[in-house]
Design a protein around this motif. Structure first.
Motif: not given
Length: 280
Positions: A104-105, A129-130, A225-226, A235-237
């Motif tokens: 969440t950073l 993330c990577i 992430h969402y 997710s589009l919303r």
């Protein structure tokens, strides 16, 4: 924060490089490690100075995971009463929250992994993330080998990263996942011949990220992430609301102009955050 004892910190422009520095103990995780890491991640999140965080390590192994003597000394796991078992839940919630802070950073987290990434190490890197790895790297869900269930994020995050059947194989058997197989299944982004090359690749990637508008990177991380945890429609919303809050004509103009002029873009940092309890 006070000078940490379990890792060193190096700044390179807007990239913060955290290096686990207890190779004599295989960079195992004891209560001081958790305390120092949690404090650092909270400060990095609030300051907004870092545009990317790189985590690497020293010695033969990235980390051997939780220090085993922690269970006999620092941590009491009382299974004799309902109250004691409930306290285990609260203890684990605190530990889980530390690695969740990596996820969440407000900036991306990149891990450079060499040697063994064992037990709690898998919990930690799966929240990044990577992930880059050296050719000698391997991953092991060690908890099953010592008679327990992995409990700080591996079983929740790894199925989002690699095939479920492979997660089950690793979690049930405690087998090692080699760097080559980790690359093939998508757990790591790239494998390098040496640890030094792995760290340099992680730092180079972090510098590329740091050259982008921090608020756009923040928004991108939020959206990814969402979308991982919600339907496409939801997710589009969410993306519409997110773009509406993060859009900047000035940033877009500067990014395009910098590209045309073949120079680095100039973008403002993220705003510092003040915890609500510190206001006033």
């Amino acid at each position: 924060m006070n000078t940490p004892t379990c890792f060193s910190l190096n700044w390179n422009d807007q990239v913060l490089h955290l290096v686990l520095n207890r190779p004599e103990a295989m960079n195992t995780m004891h209560p001081t490690f958790w305390r120092e890491l949690d404090t650092l991640l909270t400060e990095v999140h609030h300051e907004g100075r870092a545009r990317a965080l790189v985590i690497s390590s020293t010695g033969k192994h990235f980390t051997a995971g939780m220090s085993l003597d922690t269970f006999s000394n620092a941590i009491t796991m009382d299974e004799r009463s309902a109250e004691g078992r409930a306290a285990i839940y609260d203890l684990l919630t605190d530990m889980q929250a530390t690695f969740t802070k990596l996820e969440t950073l407000r900036m991306p987290v990149i891990c450079a992994i060499q040697g063994g990434c064992i037990g709690g190490g898998v919990d930690m890197v799966s929240a990044a993330c990577i992930r880059y790895a050296s050719a000698d790297a391997f991953f092991c869900i060690q908890e099953i080998n010592i008679g327990m269930v992995a409990d700080v994020g591996t079983l929740q995050r790894l199925p989002k990263l690699i095939p479920l059947a492979l997660v089950k194989e690793l979690a049930y058997t405690g087998r090692r996942l080699s760097a080559a197989r980790a690359l093939a299944c998508g757990l790591v982004n790239e494998v390098f011949d040496t640890h030094e090359a792995t760290v340099q690749a992680a730092l180079q990637c972090a510098q590329e990220i740091a050259a982008k508008p921090p608020v756009a990177i923040w928004g991108t991380k939020q959206a990814i992430h969402y979308a991982r945890d919600h339907s496409v429609e939801d997710s589009l919303r969410q993306m519409g609301w997110l773009q509406g809050s993060a859009w900047s004509n000035a940033h877009v103009r500067e990014a395009i102009t910098a590209m045309k002029e073949k120079r680095a873009g100039q973008f403002p940092p993220l705003a510092p955050l003040t915890p609500f309890q510190d206001l006033g």
